[in-house]
Design a protein around this motif. Structure first.
Motif, PDB file in Angstrom:
ATOM      1  N   SER A  27       0.820  -1.211   0.000  1.00 31.12           N
ATOM      2  CA  SER A  27       0.000   0.000   0.000  1.00 31.12           C
ATOM      3  C   SER A  27       0.854   1.262   0.000  1.00 31.12           C
ATOM      4  O   SER A  27       0.429   2.309  -0.481  1.00 31.12           O
ATOM      5  CB  SER A  27      -0.928   0.016   1.224  1.00 31.12           C
ATOM      6  OG  SER A  27      -0.137  -0.007   2.401  1.00 31.12           O
ATOM      7  N   GLY A  28       2.058   1.208   0.528  1.00 28.02           N
ATOM      8  CA  GLY A  28       2.897   2.412   0.594  1.00 28.02           C
ATOM      9  C   GLY A  28       4.207   2.192  -0.125  1.00 28.02           C
ATOM     10  O   GLY A  28       4.517   1.122  -0.637  1.00 28.02           O
ATOM     11  N   GLY A  29       4.987   3.227  -0.202  1.00 28.24           N
ATOM     12  CA  GLY A  29       6.314   3.129  -0.800  1.00 28.24           C
ATOM     13  C   GLY A  29       6.301   3.102  -2.304  1.00 28.24           C
ATOM     14  O   GLY A  29       7.200   2.530  -2.920  1.00 28.24           O
ATOM     15  N   ARG A  30       5.278   3.725  -2.912  1.00 30.28           N
ATOM     16  CA  ARG A  30       5.212   3.715  -4.374  1.00 30.28           C
ATOM     17  C   ARG A  30       6.370   4.489  -4.997  1.00 30.28           C
ATOM     18  O   ARG A  30       6.880   4.095  -6.041  1.00 30.28           O
ATOM     19  CB  ARG A  30       3.881   4.312  -4.846  1.00 30.28           C
ATOM     20  CG  ARG A  30       2.696   3.469  -4.486  1.00 30.28           C
ATOM     21  CD  ARG A  30       1.406   4.128  -4.948  1.00 30.28           C
ATOM     22  NE  ARG A  30       0.249   3.517  -4.353  1.00 30.28           N
ATOM     23  CZ  ARG A  30      -0.418   2.500  -4.878  1.00 30.28           C
ATOM     24  NH1 ARG A  30      -0.026   1.988  -6.011  1.00 30.28           N
ATOM     25  NH2 ARG A  30      -1.463   1.994  -4.267  1.00 30.28           N
ATOM     26  N   ALA A  31       6.823   5.561  -4.340  1.00 35.12           N
ATOM     27  CA  ALA A  31       7.929   6.360  -4.884  1.00 35.12           C
ATOM     28  C   ALA A  31       9.225   5.550  -4.894  1.00 35.12           C
ATOM     29  O   ALA A  31       9.974   5.561  -5.882  1.00 35.12           O
ATOM     30  CB  ALA A  31       8.100   7.637  -4.066  1.00 35.12           C
ATOM     31  N   ILE A  32       9.477   4.812  -3.819  1.00 35.05           N
ATOM     32  CA  ILE A  32      10.688   3.979  -3.761  1.00 35.05           C
ATOM     33  C   ILE A  32      10.582   2.847  -4.779  1.00 35.05           C
ATOM     34  O   ILE A  32      11.551   2.515  -5.458  1.00 35.05           O
ATOM     35  CB  ILE A  32      10.882   3.433  -2.333  1.00 35.05           C
ATOM     36  CG1 ILE A  32      11.229   4.581  -1.392  1.00 35.05           C
ATOM     37  CG2 ILE A  32      11.990   2.386  -2.307  1.00 35.05           C
ATOM     38  CD1 ILE A  32      11.376   4.170   0.047  1.00 35.05           C
ATOM     39  N   LEU A  33       9.418   2.240  -4.886  1.00 33.47           N
ATOM     40  CA  LEU A  33       9.207   1.168  -5.851  1.00 33.47           C
ATOM     41  C   LEU A  33       9.423   1.663  -7.273  1.00 33.47           C
ATOM     42  O   LEU A  33      10.062   0.980  -8.093  1.00 33.47           O
ATOM     43  CB  LEU A  33       7.791   0.591  -5.702  1.00 33.47           C
ATOM     44  CG  LEU A  33       7.482  -0.633  -6.552  1.00 33.47           C
ATOM     45  CD1 LEU A  33       8.409  -1.777  -6.192  1.00 33.47           C
ATOM     46  CD2 LEU A  33       6.042  -1.039  -6.378  1.00 33.47           C
ATOM     47  N   LEU A  34       8.941   2.869  -7.592  1.00 27.79           N
ATOM     48  CA  LEU A  34       9.145   3.446  -8.909  1.00 27.79           C
ATOM     49  C   LEU A  34      10.637   3.714  -9.164  1.00 27.79           C
ATOM     50  O   LEU A  34      11.141   3.443 -10.263  1.00 27.79           O
ATOM     51  CB  LEU A  34       8.337   4.743  -9.059  1.00 27.79           C
ATOM     52  CG  LEU A  34       8.484   5.466 -10.397  1.00 27.79           C
ATOM     53  CD1 LEU A  34       7.939   4.583 -11.524  1.00 27.79           C
ATOM     54  CD2 LEU A  34       7.786   6.801 -10.364  1.00 27.79           C
ATOM     55  N   ASP A  35      11.349   4.205  -8.140  1.00 28.43           N
ATOM     56  CA  ASP A  35      12.787   4.459  -8.291  1.00 28.43           C
ATOM     57  C   ASP A  35      13.547   3.168  -8.565  1.00 28.43           C
ATOM     58  O   ASP A  35      14.417   3.107  -9.449  1.00 28.43           O
ATOM     59  CB  ASP A  35      13.341   5.137  -7.027  1.00 28.43           C
ATOM     60  CG  ASP A  35      12.876   6.569  -6.875  1.00 28.43           C
ATOM     61  OD1 ASP A  35      12.408   7.147  -7.879  1.00 28.43           O
ATOM     62  OD2 ASP A  35      12.993   7.123  -5.750  1.00 28.43           O
TER      63      ASP A  35
END
Length: 171
Positions: A27-35
């Motif tokens: 549910s969270g950490g989409r920015a890190i996952l995208l990076d």
């Protein structure tokens, strides 16, 4: 489809699938996952570019420097005779060869024998060492022996070398 593209797809598709599953499962950490996803895809594309460049490059024939270095690394042909025998033979042709190549070995032999049998150091006690070493051998192994004036002069004869070896053995 080229092998470079096929290899890039073999790595890129599983990375994309894993990123999609991780995006749906968390549910969270989409920015890190995208990076992380962009970093992985960038690495795959960079690897594909390097491989494509390598495929298009002319075959590596090696430079002249590589050829010269390879020829220097090759071991010299072994003649089958010990190195000391060859050096002794060459020393009879050249006084400088005797001084530069054979003399250090003869000095080591004399120093060892003097130290082991009489407790005398060749370099620090030259007076006592001179008494124990024969005259022919002393002229070769003495610490203050200068190099020959004429480097191209002939060296000692085989008989003189034999006498020298006998005097060293007698120590």
């Amino acid at each position: 489809m080229s092998t470079v593209t096929w290899r890039a797809l073999k790595v890129g598709v599983p990375v994309s699938a894993a990123a999609g599953i991780a995006l749906l499962a968390t549910s969270g950490g989409r920015a890190i996952l995208l990076d992380v996803y962009l970093l992985c895809i960038g690495a795959v594309l960079l690897l594909a570019l390097v491989r494509a460049t390598r495929v298009g490059a002319p075959p590596d024939r090696g430079s002249q420097l590589d050829a010269a270095l390879a020829s220097m690394r090759r071991a010299p042909a072994d003649s089958g005779e010990p190195e000391l025998v060859r050096d002794l033979e060459l020393s009879s042709y050249s006084a400088f060869h005797l001084h530069a190549r054979v003399r250090p070995t003869l000095r080591d032999i004399a120093a060892h024998r003097l130290r082991a049998r009489y407790g005398v150091e060749l370099d620090s006690e030259p007076g006592r060492a001179r008494e124990l070493v024969g005259t022919t051998a002393w002229e070769v192994v003495r610490p203050d022996r200068p190099p020959p004036q004429d480097r191209l002069a002939t060296g000692p004869t085989v008989g003189e070398l034999r006498r020298l070896a006998d005097e060293l053995e007698a120590i």
